[in-house]
Design an enzyme around this catalytic site. Structure first.
Site, PDB file in Angstrom:
ATOM      1  N   ALA A  19      -3.755  -4.998  -1.624  1.00 24.90           N
ATOM      2  CA  ALA A  19      -2.474  -5.522  -2.098  1.00 24.90           C
ATOM      3  C   ALA A  19      -2.204  -5.024  -3.514  1.00 24.90           C
ATOM      4  O   ALA A  19      -3.114  -4.589  -4.224  1.00 24.90           O
ATOM      5  CB  ALA A  19      -2.502  -7.053  -2.079  1.00 24.90           C
ATOM      6  N   CYS A  20      -0.944  -5.083  -3.908  1.00 23.27           N
ATOM      7  CA  CYS A  20      -0.532  -4.707  -5.252  1.00 23.27           C
ATOM      8  C   CYS A  20      -1.381  -5.472  -6.274  1.00 23.27           C
ATOM      9  O   CYS A  20      -1.606  -6.664  -6.094  1.00 23.27           O
ATOM     10  CB  CYS A  20       0.943  -5.041  -5.434  1.00 23.27           C
ATOM     11  SG  CYS A  20       1.606  -4.625  -7.050  1.00 23.27           S
ATOM     12  N   PRO A  21      -1.865  -4.806  -7.281  1.00 22.17           N
ATOM     13  CA  PRO A  21      -1.556  -3.461  -7.765  1.00 22.17           C
ATOM     14  C   PRO A  21      -2.575  -2.401  -7.338  1.00 22.17           C
ATOM     15  O   PRO A  21      -2.536  -1.286  -7.821  1.00 22.17           O
ATOM     16  CB  PRO A  21      -1.605  -3.635  -9.286  1.00 22.17           C
ATOM     17  CG  PRO A  21      -2.721  -4.614  -9.495  1.00 22.17           C
ATOM     18  CD  PRO A  21      -2.623  -5.572  -8.314  1.00 22.17           C
ATOM     19  N   ASP A  46       0.362  -2.438   2.491  1.00 20.48           N
ATOM     20  CA  ASP A  46       1.136  -3.364   1.662  1.00 20.48           C
ATOM     21  C   ASP A  46       2.615  -2.998   1.783  1.00 20.48           C
ATOM     22  O   ASP A  46       3.015  -1.895   1.418  1.00 20.48           O
ATOM     23  CB  ASP A  46       0.662  -3.256   0.206  1.00 20.48           C
ATOM     24  CG  ASP A  46       1.392  -4.190  -0.743  1.00 20.48           C
ATOM     25  OD1 ASP A  46       2.385  -4.823  -0.337  1.00 20.48           O
ATOM     26  OD2 ASP A  46       0.947  -4.285  -1.906  1.00 20.48           O
TER      27      ASP A  46
END
Length: 196
Positions: A19-21, A46
């Protein structure tokens, strides 16, 4: 330019399940290993990674070539810029802590709390009263915001909110802040399926 289906990547980076980042973090590191002009394929699941990579490429000077989607996997193609084209990444200078945001929110201050995460993330957990516009839609939905007002931008961990802040300032907003650590560390009141 040839079809995106015919792009031959010099390196493939697996960011599936991250997932981000993290997809951007891993891409930055891997991009340093490439020679200018080489192409990297980044495989990600994502949903927000499309907007992340488009924005990141714009900010750094690397070229975003396109994305192919196969089921849940997005294959993003990026070409490494020549050294003269590479831009120094700038962290967004105006930030706000969770404690400061909690005080503003509790004090019913007049500001816009803008959540730029993906719809599923927002549905799972968000701060009541926040305005939801995913980062990938922000540029086309600017008319929904009063750019003269204070805008506090939140995402999951802080990376997308920084990108959104830079976009907003570029479009004329003058009082924009990015929430440090995003929703991942928010301990205040929330709404959504996770908080039921």
């Amino acid at each position: 330019m040839s079809s995106i289906n015919n792009i031959q990547a010099d390196q493939i980076l697996d960011c599936k399940g991250l997932a981000c980042p993290m997809p951007i973090v891993k891409t930055k590191k891997a991009m340093n290993e490439l020679i200018a002009g080489q192409i990297m394929e980044v495989q990600a699941t994502d949903k927000g990674s499309l907007a992340d990579f488009q924005s990141w490429a714009k900010r750094t000077g690397h070229q975003y070539l396109g994305t192919l989607q196969e089921g849940d996997v997005m294959r993003h193609y990026l070409r490494k810029a020549n050294p003269a084209e590479v831009k120094e990444e700038q962290a967004f200078p105006s930030t706000i802590s969770h404690k400061e945001l909690q005080a503003k929110w509790s004090g019913k201050e007049n500001f816009i709390l803008l959540d730029v995460r993906e719809p599923a993330e927002f549905a799972l957990k968000h701060i009541p009263g926040s305005k939801h516009i995913p980062l990938g839609e922000l540029e086309n939905r600017l008319t929904e915001l009063n750019l003269d007002k204070e805008i506090v931008v939140i995402c999951q961990a802080g990376a997308r909110s920084e990108m959104a802040c830079q976009l907003l300032v570029g479009k004329g907003a003058t009082n924009v802040k990015s929430v440090l650590l995003g929703m991942s560390e928010w301990a205040g009141e929330t709404k959504g399926s996770e908080s039921i």
